[in-house]
Structure formats: C-alpha cells, structure tokens
Enzyme design. Sequence first.
Site, PDB file in Angstrom:
ATOM      1  N   ASP A   1       0.848  -1.192   0.000  1.00  0.00           N
ATOM      2  CA  ASP A   1       0.000   0.000   0.000  1.00  0.00           C
ATOM      3  C   ASP A   1       0.884   1.242   0.000  1.00  0.00           C
ATOM      4  O   ASP A   1       2.105   1.132  -0.136  1.00  0.00           O
ATOM      5  CB  ASP A   1      -0.979  -0.011   1.176  1.00  0.00           C
ATOM      6  CG  ASP A   1      -0.277   0.077   2.522  1.00  0.00           C
ATOM      7  OD1 ASP A   1       0.865   0.576   2.588  1.00  0.00           O
ATOM      8  OD2 ASP A   1      -0.867  -0.352   3.530  1.00  0.00           O
ATOM      9  N   LEU A   2       0.290   2.394   0.112  1.00  0.00           N
ATOM     10  CA  LEU A   2       1.072   3.625  -0.036  1.00  0.00           C
ATOM     11  C   LEU A   2       2.064   3.852   1.100  1.00  0.00           C
ATOM     12  O   LEU A   2       2.899   4.762   1.006  1.00  0.00           O
ATOM     13  CB  LEU A   2       0.159   4.840  -0.257  1.00  0.00           C
ATOM     14  CG  LEU A   2      -0.872   5.245   0.789  1.00  0.00           C
ATOM     15  CD1 LEU A   2      -0.224   6.059   1.895  1.00  0.00           C
ATOM     16  CD2 LEU A   2      -1.932   6.110   0.119  1.00  0.00           C
TER      17      LEU A   2
END
Lengths: 148, 148, 148, 148
Positions: free
Chosen positions: C22-23
């Site tokens: 994810d980010l």
Amino acid sequence: MSDGTFDKEFVYERSVAFHETDLMQVVHHSNYLRYFEEARVAWMKARDLAGTHYPHSNLCLGVLSSQVWYHRPAYFDDRLRIHVWARREGVKVRFRYGIRSERWPDWVTTGETLHTSLNNEFKPVKPHPKLIKSLEKEIWIETSPWNS
Amino acid sequence: MSDGTFDKEFVYERSVAFHETDLMQVVHHSNYLRYFEEARVAWMKARDLAGTHYPHSNLCLGVLSSQVWYHRPAYFDDRLRIHVWARREGVKVRFRYGIRSERWPDWVTTGETLHTSLNNEFKPVKPHPKLIKSLEKEIWIETSPWNS
Amino acid sequence: MSDGTFDKEFVYERSVAFHETDLMQVVHHSNYLRYFEEARVAWMKARDLAGTHYPHSNLCLGVLSSQVWYHRPAYFDDRLRIHVWARREGVKVRFRYGIRSERWPDWVTTGETLHTSLNNEFKPVKPHPKLIKSLEKEIWIETSPWNS
Amino acid sequence: MSDGTFDKEFVYERSVAFHETDLMQVVHHSNYLRYFEEARVAWMKARDLAGTHYPHSNLCLGVLSSQVWYHRPAYFDDRLRIHVWARREGVKVRFRYGIRSERWPDWVTTGETLHTSLNNEFKPVKPHPKLIKSLEKEIWIETSPWNS
C-alpha cells in the site's frame, strides 16, 4: 454534546461488493479488516483529523495488532453499518468495531485494532495533539459483544 | 540461445488462492491483471532486470493500458501457467500474456499490457538501457489467440 | 516421525506481490490473513486433507475468529516463510502462524485463526475423521511470540 | 425522458480506499476493474435490474473481455465519479466507463467490458427480457476518450 463528548459512536455505511465475496458465497474474512480501515478513515474525516495522518502529515497510525470475530456471514450487496469506537491508551490508540446488516438481528462481525503513532521512519512517536484532544471526546464501551 | 535470443517465452506458475475466487466460484476477473503483474515481476527477475525498476531504481514501468480476454474459468487451486512475451515499441514496452491450466486444452485467459518508462515524478523517460538490451533478445508472436 | 508425529511444523513460502503493498510501501495489514489462508491450504494439501474440505467435500473450516500481530513490515518482493501449527480443540481447530523474512531476525507477523467444521448449510458439524486423525500428529507450541 | 430514453449516463461515486493503493502511492491498476464492476452493479440497481442477475436470478453477465486506459493517477481518498454507458450487441452487452476526479480536468481512467448472458452452467443464453428492454433506453457514445 453539551458535556463536550460525542453523543454516539460513529457509523460508516457501505455495501458488499461482488469482488469481495469468495466461493463460499460470502464476504472473504480478510475483507473485514478493510471495512474496519475504511470506517477508521471515515471516522478521521468526520472528526476533522485527516490532516493528522499520512499522506497529509508525516505521522500515521500504524497497526500493531488486529482481532476479528466472525459471527454471521455477509452476502453480496448486503448493506453494512460499521460502528466505530476509539480510545487512547498512552501512546497507542485502540479502535473497536461492530458490523450490522439488515439480514441479522445481532452483530455480523466485531473486532478491534491497536495502533501506535509512527513517524515517516516507522518510529513510534506521540500522537498528534489534535488526535489526542479529539479522542477525549469519544464514547467507549467496556463490555462488548466482541469478547464473547 | 546461440543467436543471442531467448529460446522460448518465459512462464510463471502459481495456483489460484481461495481469496481470489468470487461467488461465481471462479477467479474474479480483476485478479488476472494481478497474475499478469506477478508474471511480469518474475520475468524481470529472471532477466536480471529487477534493478532497473522501482523500488531498486527511480524508474518504473507505468501501465498505460490493459486488455484481458476471459476464455475459460479458473477455479480454486487450479495450477496456472502464465506465459509472457515482451517487445519494445519506441519508449514503450508491450507485454502479452497467455494463461493455461490443466483443466482446459486451450487458453484460460489472454491479455496484454502497454507500459511506458516513468521517472519518480511520473514523467515518461527512456527505458533503462539494460531493459532495452534485454528486450532485443525476447521472442514475440504476431498472430495470437488474444485477438480472437 | 517414528513416534507417529510430524517432526516439524509446516512452512509455506511465497514472495510479496507488488499489488499487495500500500502507499506506506509495505504489505497492507489485511493481506496477512490471506497469507495465513494460503499457508493453511498448502498445509491441508501437504497433509493430504484437500479432499476433506470444500469444494472437494461438503465440509469446510469456517473462520470463527482471527488475530494478527504486526511486528515488522514486509516489503515488495520480500521472500516470506509462513510457519503453521494446528491443534484440535473439540469440534474446533486452531491454527497458529509465524511469518519470517530474510530482512529481520525476528518474526514479521504472528497470528492465529480459530475454525469450526461447517456443513454446506453453514451448520457446525464434527470435523472430518481424516482431519481429526491427522491433527493428532501435529506439533503444537504453548509458549510463543504471538502473545507478546 | 419524454422520448423514453434516460436523459444522461449513470454516474457512481466512491472514494479511493487506503487498501486500494500500492507502493507507487496510487490506485493499483487492477482496482479499476473493481470500480467498473461496482459501478455496473449500482447501474443495475438504479435501473431496477438486480433481479435479472445472479444471485437473484440464475442468469449472470459473464465478462468476456475488458480494456482499461490509465490516463491519470488516482490517489488515496480521491473522490471518483464513474460514468457508465451500456449497449446491447446481439446476445452481448457492452459497457463503457469513464472515471473523473477533482484532481484532473480530464479522464483519470476509461475502459470497457464486454459481457454475455450466462445461465448457471456458464452457457451463453439470451439476456433477460427486462435487461434487453432497459438497454433500449440507454445513451451511447460512439466517439470517446477511451480509444485515444
């Protein structure tokens, strides 16, 4: 909110997507952690706390642990209501969740996640003052359906 | 490889996970793009190109477009063989994929993705020299099951 | 295995896929439940128990609850080793998991899932005899890194 | 709708979830097929067609092929507006999609999916009469940003 606290828990609503089901015809159990996260993000925005969290801030609430109790299945297109409770525990923040749908009279899923405030090097730091202040106004429940 | 080319296409193998199925009992169609990506990553590693791509390099192969043809369903635990072809088209790189399982005599899924080399500001740049050089050795197929 | 027990815990290996990050640049925390599931499926196959579970049987191991402790982050392409322990508790089956990578000397993630045998109407039933018999041979560990 | 057609395309709104981003900090490209599907499901419900599709009917719209053009990145919490167009092509149904966000003046993503009506044995059958009738009222656009 005359006493400075929120008068009820936050509730986030969303429907079960087709791609979230598995071959048992129900929501795959891993997706509840994603529903919890979506509810947590919506909670932060509703409390005007988005600015205290990555990517709007260098801080983020890293997940230390999670627990989920799967009481009832949720099916494609079921409308879910995800209730959120939050409490500060020192430098940590604990969230509790309870999911309801119209299909069942009791909880579909309950759970909790424990977080710590991290800086952009993944080091634990004190939570953002605005988050601390906001958490003081949150409702909490000691007894719950999630430890049954 | 006496002529300096790879003697056959790259093949990546993996099984269908339970969480990748949906209530139709088959692999959800979005997951094939994930299988293609996994195969592409494995292809890069097999060609010793991991160092030319983010996070090992500031460059990455951004996806410009994707196409997937769903010929046959794949089921939980089916063993999939994902064939990969790659070709440079100027500053772009095109990948083609064909997935087989033991369940069917023909292709389960075919598809392609078109990429451009991007720097860390998402600006198109020339592909890494090592990637360009490696692509010269790849096999390509003009006629294919994916345009049917 | 002279005493009729398996001589060590089962270990399932896989790498972190790009689409699982994810980010925050690390594996999204929900994906560990998917890694646990993949390891459980591989465990069942290694113990020749696939035939005792849906879709090869009308029975399945429904998930009652899950817990995950996130000790260290896992990054794209990290090679993960997922250790599995299993124990019967009456009509229930408890699995424990510990994930290691080469990046860290200690556990990346630990966790457990509690299951009950369900028939195709989602009613609890006695586990398949073959599963019961196999579980008698499993190693278990009482003290563990997952309750820390 | 005086001429019996819908007066504009259907638009489905949703925000980008944290778990839908990848380490490039943007929505993973596979998720757009999931956004398209969610928009399609919302479209079916808005047209009162949910009853013509699995699990409410034995029929379903199986996906034959998909195409996605990635024009601009979408980031965590971006509010997306997914425009939907639908057209019958014999026994098939083609959907086109265009996604906008407030971040960009032009399309973020465009795409299409081609479907065929399937019965519960995955055999192609004539689409549900109600679906056919509804599709006659849909707007279509021949020229589009998605073939650029």
